[in-house]
Motif scaffolding. Sequence first.
Motif, PDB file in Angstrom:
ATOM      1  N   GLY A 311     -68.033 -39.937 -13.773  1.00 61.34           N
ATOM      2  CA  GLY A 311     -66.838 -40.109 -12.942  1.00 61.34           C
ATOM      3  C   GLY A 311     -65.808 -39.015 -13.189  1.00 61.34           C
ATOM      4  N   ILE A 312     -64.752 -39.070 -12.412  1.00 61.84           N
ATOM      5  CA  ILE A 312     -63.711 -38.040 -12.508  1.00 61.84           C
ATOM      6  C   ILE A 312     -62.385 -38.747 -12.739  1.00 61.84           C
ATOM      7  CG2 ILE A 312     -62.529 -36.193 -11.244  1.00 61.84           C
ATOM      8  CD1 ILE A 312     -65.218 -35.920  -9.635  1.00 61.84           C
ATOM      9  N   SER A 313     -61.754 -38.427 -13.854  1.00 60.40           N
ATOM     10  CA  SER A 313     -60.511 -39.121 -14.192  1.00 60.40           C
ATOM     11  C   SER A 313     -59.411 -38.725 -13.223  1.00 60.40           C
ATOM     12  CB  SER A 313     -60.118 -38.751 -15.621  1.00 60.40           C
ATOM     13  OG  SER A 313     -58.749 -39.000 -15.794  1.00 60.40           O
ATOM     14  N   ASN A 314     -58.609 -39.736 -12.816  1.00 59.99           N
ATOM     15  CA  ASN A 314     -57.532 -39.373 -11.877  1.00 59.99           C
ATOM     16  C   ASN A 314     -56.355 -38.731 -12.592  1.00 59.99           C
ATOM     17  OD1 ASN A 314     -56.411 -41.535 -13.050  1.00 59.99           O
ATOM     18  ND2 ASN A 314     -56.402 -42.851 -11.232  1.00 59.99           N
ATOM     19  N   LYS A 315     -56.458 -38.644 -13.938  1.00 62.88           N
ATOM     20  CA  LYS A 315     -55.356 -37.953 -14.619  1.00 62.88           C
ATOM     21  C   LYS A 315     -55.458 -36.431 -14.458  1.00 62.88           C
ATOM     22  CE  LYS A 315     -57.016 -37.596 -19.421  1.00 62.88           C
ATOM     23  NZ  LYS A 315     -58.061 -38.555 -19.738  1.00 62.88           N
ATOM     24  N   PHE A 316     -56.624 -35.972 -13.960  1.00 64.85           N
ATOM     25  CA  PHE A 316     -56.749 -34.541 -13.688  1.00 64.85           C
ATOM     26  C   PHE A 316     -56.174 -34.266 -12.309  1.00 64.85           C
ATOM     27  CE2 PHE A 316     -60.336 -35.147 -16.624  1.00 64.85           C
ATOM     28  CZ  PHE A 316     -59.991 -34.212 -17.577  1.00 64.85           C
ATOM     29  N   ASP A 317     -55.102 -33.514 -12.267  1.00 64.88           N
ATOM     30  CA  ASP A 317     -54.591 -33.202 -10.927  1.00 64.88           C
ATOM     31  C   ASP A 317     -55.150 -31.874 -10.438  1.00 64.88           C
ATOM     32  OD1 ASP A 317     -53.244 -31.626 -12.641  1.00 64.88           O
ATOM     33  OD2 ASP A 317     -51.231 -31.999 -11.838  1.00 64.88           O
ATOM     34  N   HIS A 318     -56.130 -31.346 -11.227  1.00 63.03           N
ATOM     35  CA  HIS A 318     -56.773 -30.103 -10.776  1.00 63.03           C
ATOM     36  C   HIS A 318     -57.460 -30.367  -9.459  1.00 63.03           C
ATOM     37  CE1 HIS A 318     -56.499 -28.625 -14.823  1.00 63.03           C
ATOM     38  NE2 HIS A 318     -57.285 -29.570 -15.280  1.00 63.03           N
ATOM     39  N   ASN A 319     -57.444 -29.394  -8.608  1.00 60.54           N
ATOM     40  CA  ASN A 319     -58.265 -29.527  -7.411  1.00 60.54           C
ATOM     41  C   ASN A 319     -59.636 -28.970  -7.764  1.00 60.54           C
ATOM     42  OD1 ASN A 319     -59.527 -29.506  -5.015  1.00 60.54           O
ATOM     43  ND2 ASN A 319     -57.859 -28.540  -3.886  1.00 60.54           N
ATOM     44  N   ILE A 320     -60.595 -29.883  -7.907  1.00 63.17           N
ATOM     45  CA  ILE A 320     -61.906 -29.425  -8.379  1.00 63.17           C
ATOM     46  C   ILE A 320     -62.637 -28.572  -7.341  1.00 63.17           C
ATOM     47  CG2 ILE A 320     -62.304 -31.224 -10.110  1.00 63.17           C
ATOM     48  CD1 ILE A 320     -64.006 -32.686  -8.071  1.00 63.17           C
ATOM     49  N   PHE A 321     -62.054 -28.469  -6.128  1.00 66.32           N
ATOM     50  CA  PHE A 321     -62.675 -27.613  -5.119  1.00 66.32           C
ATOM     51  C   PHE A 321     -62.176 -26.169  -5.222  1.00 66.32           C
ATOM     52  CE2 PHE A 321     -62.979 -31.908  -3.390  1.00 66.32           C
ATOM     53  CZ  PHE A 321     -64.344 -31.965  -3.170  1.00 66.32           C
ATOM     54  N   GLU A 322     -61.265 -25.921  -6.170  1.00 72.26           N
ATOM     55  CA  GLU A 322     -60.816 -24.542  -6.380  1.00 72.26           C
ATOM     56  C   GLU A 322     -61.732 -23.863  -7.395  1.00 72.26           C
ATOM     57  OE1 GLU A 322     -56.761 -24.538  -7.641  1.00 72.26           O
ATOM     58  OE2 GLU A 322     -56.098 -25.430  -5.741  1.00 72.26           O
ATOM     59  N   PRO A 323     -61.942 -22.524  -7.242  1.00 70.07           N
ATOM     60  CA  PRO A 323     -62.853 -21.846  -8.164  1.00 70.07           C
ATOM     61  C   PRO A 323     -62.416 -22.007  -9.624  1.00 70.07           C
ATOM     62  CG  PRO A 323     -62.015 -20.328  -6.493  1.00 70.07           C
ATOM     63  CD  PRO A 323     -61.368 -21.632  -6.247  1.00 70.07           C
TER      64      PRO A 323
END
Length: 381
Positions: A311-323
């Motif tokens: 899963g992906i924690s919602n505490k990451f506000d990184h946009n995982i679609f960015e390089p």
Amino acid sequence: MQTKIDNNTLMQLVLNNIPSFVFWKDDNSIYLGCNENFAKSAGFSSPEDVVGRSDYDMPWSQEEADFFRKVDKEVMLSGEAQINFEEQQTINDKSTRWLRTSKIPLYDDQKNVIGILGTYEDITARKTMELEIHQQNAELLILNDKLESINMDLEHLVNASSHDLQEPLRTIGSFVGLLEKKYGSEMDDKAKEYLKYIKGGSARMSKLIKQILTFSKIDKVDIVFESVNAKKFISNILRDLTHSINEQNAVVESDILDIYINCQQVRMEMVFHNLIGNALKFNNSQNPKISISLTEDDKSWLFEIKDNGIGISNKFDHNIFEPFKRLNTQATYPGSGIGLSICKRIVDMHGGEIWYESKEGEGSSFFIKLPKLIIMNEQVG
Ligand code: ADP
């Protein structure tokens, strides 16, 4: 009781109530009359104040007066009306208005031209907006040119540095090969382990460089849409991934409609390889499970790739679609962080959308929505 008014008063009443500016002149371009709107807009209190004046006695600039008289002359000489042309009018050198004017020749009973009738509307607000949009467009074009040249510079830089980086990697690879071949038998286990790390590291680096190149080039080639059988498409991808699926002991369920979708097959394959690869990779379950489904409505096709992974924690506000955005940097989850950005670029090029829903520890679902309104170039599958 009916009030009696003479024809002239009635005519002036009608003219004063028309939501437009009206005037008429004799064959020397001398004002014979106008409505109240016109008189007031020129700074006079009533139409009578305008009668007998020429354009040089009006509050407009000399050049404008010349232009107004020139058009009057053209209309009177040709006997042809000029309809809805745009011109400027400056009142006492202060505010300049934009007018949309029509000038019509006036004839007497013997069909001689005796003057002109003019009407106009004030289009300043619309024209100002148009000019602003024009200005903004021009600025955008300049910005676009600049961005394009920056992009070209970056592309050259990526290309050149990728090739330059591959070169030393090849040197490392061939010397590691030589080292193994010539001295492998003399090496202890530690030395062999170190060598394995060097090989693994350079293989990862080489893959990363290739991915950066793919990412930088992905939207440089025109996309060619094909009609692709979705069921066959997914089963081909699963066949390619058989080794990884078996290695992970994973179960993959696919509920794919036997329908045709529009996409560029080779590029969309990259997307699914990456998403299914991630679903397998970011999974520490004893029984990894991936479900792939396809639904459709009038406007689009919707794919879902669901896993029971970390899963992906919602505490990451990184946009995982960015390089280079990676949330799991442990060695158990190797990668470059470029895969999803390539997926996003490809889906964007298809006019589609990509997003995910996830809860840490409970798995993730990645969604791809592709629009149906895409012109097809070829039929495949
Ligand atoms: P990479 O897989 O090379 O790390 P990606 O761009 O494919 O790069 O993914 C970016 C990050 O998004 C990953 O590093 C990971 O943290 C997260 N991620 C992607 N897919 C999944 C998934 N199915 N489950 C959990 N995390 C994921």
